[in-house]
Each structure stands twice: as C-alpha cells, then as structure tokens.
Design an enzyme around this catalytic site. Structure first.
Site, PDB file in Angstrom:
ATOM      1  N   GLU A 101      -8.824 -22.929 -26.768  1.00 58.25           N
ATOM      2  CA  GLU A 101      -8.186 -21.764 -26.163  1.00 58.25           C
ATOM      3  C   GLU A 101      -6.670 -21.922 -26.007  1.00 58.25           C
ATOM      4  O   GLU A 101      -5.966 -20.936 -25.769  1.00 58.25           O
ATOM      5  CB  GLU A 101      -8.813 -21.473 -24.800  1.00 58.25           C
ATOM      6  N   GLU A 121     -24.901 -39.102 -28.053  1.00 58.19           N
ATOM      7  CA  GLU A 121     -24.132 -39.568 -26.900  1.00 58.19           C
ATOM      8  C   GLU A 121     -24.385 -41.043 -26.585  1.00 58.19           C
ATOM      9  O   GLU A 121     -23.649 -41.652 -25.807  1.00 58.19           O
ATOM     10  CB  GLU A 121     -24.432 -38.731 -25.666  1.00 58.19           C
TER      11      GLU A 121
END
Length: 277
Positions: free
Chosen positions: A81, A112
């Site tokens: 963004e 992960e």
C-alpha cells in the site's frame, strides 16, 4: 513452550456457541477495545524503531517485512500500500511471506517451520546492512521469522520485530523488539483477531510515520499518491483547490498537465514567484 504463550492461553469467554449474535459481537468488540491501549504502552519502542528505519531509508536503505500466515499477509499488505499512497518505488518497502505469494490466499504447509527459508528469500533482494529487517510473528516463536533475523544479524543488518508475547525467542533476537501484549484471544489461539489487529495498527504507525518523515506528506495530504483511478484523481483535484485556492477547472488542468499533485503545486508556485519578480 506453547502453554506459556499469552496468545495461546484459554479465552476469557466460554461456551461461545451458546451466545447470541449480539453477545458474540459485543464481547469481541470489548476485547478489540483493549488493543490500542496495549499499543500505547509500547510507543517508546515503536519510536526507536521508526527513527532507525528513517535514518537507514534516508541514506538509500530499504525496509523488509518477513512473516508467516496472518503476520506475513499483514506485512505484504502494508508494503504493497505504500507505493500507491506515497508514490514511492515498489522496492522501498518489501513484504515477504513464508511460502511465497500463493500463501497470501492459501496456507502453505510447513513453510513457517523452515528456519533457513527467510534468508533464502531475502537473498533474492540482495538485502544488506544498508537495510532494516522487521520480523512479524504473533507468537514470537515462528522459525521462519527467527531464522531470518538471526542470519540478518550475522550480516550486521539492523533488525526489529512485532510480536504479541513477552520475552519470546523472536524478541530476544531483535535489536528493536515491539511486544504488543493484547492477552488471550476471544477464540482461543486465533491470533488473526486481537493480535492481528494490533500488528496491523503498529505497521500503519511505522510506515506512515516513516513516510511523513521522508517528506511524502505535505500538511496532511498525500501529495505523491499515484493517480490510478477516478477517485484518486478527484482527491488530487481537491487537494490542489484547497492548497492554492483555485477553481476546480483550473485545478483539473494543472493536474492533467503535471500528472502529480506535488508537481502541480510546485509548478504553480514557481510560476507565481516568477511573475512577481
């Protein structure tokens, strides 16, 4: 270890399936209200991290986010963004999620848990000691994130972290740890809730403050935003009208010519100055 994590402790609410819709929503909202208060307590820690990020980026460095699951998605979201909002390059703030972009939509099994994978991912961007690495993990125990910070520190790269447990392995690795202790989740262990909200708010604060300090905001306006749709063009026109006290038609012509709010303002003010000489 998992039994000691605050984020994994049993919810303060029980028999959720027996609650009415209103009770569920009200209780979740009450829990969410505690998040800003938890962030307020660690503003000094956020301050220190922001200042070092600003220093590095002022000298040509970049900011990297690494995370897995919800934490990774939030990092990628914040990074993605910044270019349209502040008109910065796509490689100024970079978000990396365990398992790659496919993990933004679907869970990637065991990604992960690979302690070496983050550093491999970071190597694709030639990370160096000019940059800052911020690891995001609600639990503070994610091997992908911890491994990334460990390797970065070996290369004298400044590290920070956002976690929601105290004294976690991740926080112990970070030069600038931020511990957002929001307590047990409404649904036990569902860290996409309060923990995720806290992480999102902290990331908003970090990137926004850095962008302001780097001169990407004028007054309170996003003068470098990319004019990628009609709404943003209209916003840009209004910015010019407000700043220069000119008519809408004139503001539109300026923006159409210069393709940027900042450039429009600078060009107009330069012209006025020259006329007054």
């Amino acid at each position: 270890m998992i039994n000691k994590l605050i984020t994994e402790q049993s919810s303060d609410y029980n028999n959720l399936e027996q609650m009415s819709t209103t009770e569920l929503l009200t209780n979740m909202n009450n829990e969410d209200k505690t998040v800003p208060l938890a962030i307020e307590k660690v503003i000094p820690s956020i301050n220190k991290l922001v200042d070092v990020i600003h220093e590095k980026m002022s000298n040509g460095g970049r900011l990297f986010y690494i995370g897995a699951g919800t934490s990774g998605r939030l990092g990628v979201l914040d990074a993605s963004e910044c270019p349209p909002t502040y008109g910065v390059s796509d490689d100024w703030i970079i978000g990396i999620i365990a398992g790659g972009d496919i993990a933004l939509r679907k869970a990637v099994e065991n990604a992960e848990d690979d302690a070496d994978l983050a550093w491999q991912n970071l190597q694709e961007y030639a990370i160096s000691d000019k940059d800052v690495l911020l690891g995001i993990a609600a639990s503070g125990t994610t091997p992908y994130v911890i491994g990334g910070l460990q390797k970065a520190k070996e290369q004298n790269i400044i590290t920070g972290c956002i976690t929601c447990n105290q004294n976690s392995p991740l926080a112990l690795e970070a030069d600038y740890p931020i511990e957002l202790v929001v307590g047990p989740e409404f649904v036990t262990g569902s860290t996409r809730m309060k923990a995720g909200t806290a992480q999102k708010l902290a990331l908003n604060m970090i990137s926004t403050t850095v962008m302001i300090k780097l001169g990407r905001v004028k007054g309170n306006k996003m003068v470098d935003m990319k004019l990628s749709n009609k709404k943003l063009v209209s916003r840009g026109v209004k910015m010019i009208m407000d700043e220069l006290t000119v008519e809408e038609s004139f503001a539109k012509r300026l923006l159409k010519k210069h393709k940027s709010v900042r450039k429009s303002l600078e060009a107009y003010k330069k012209e006025i100055k020259e006329l007054n000489l």
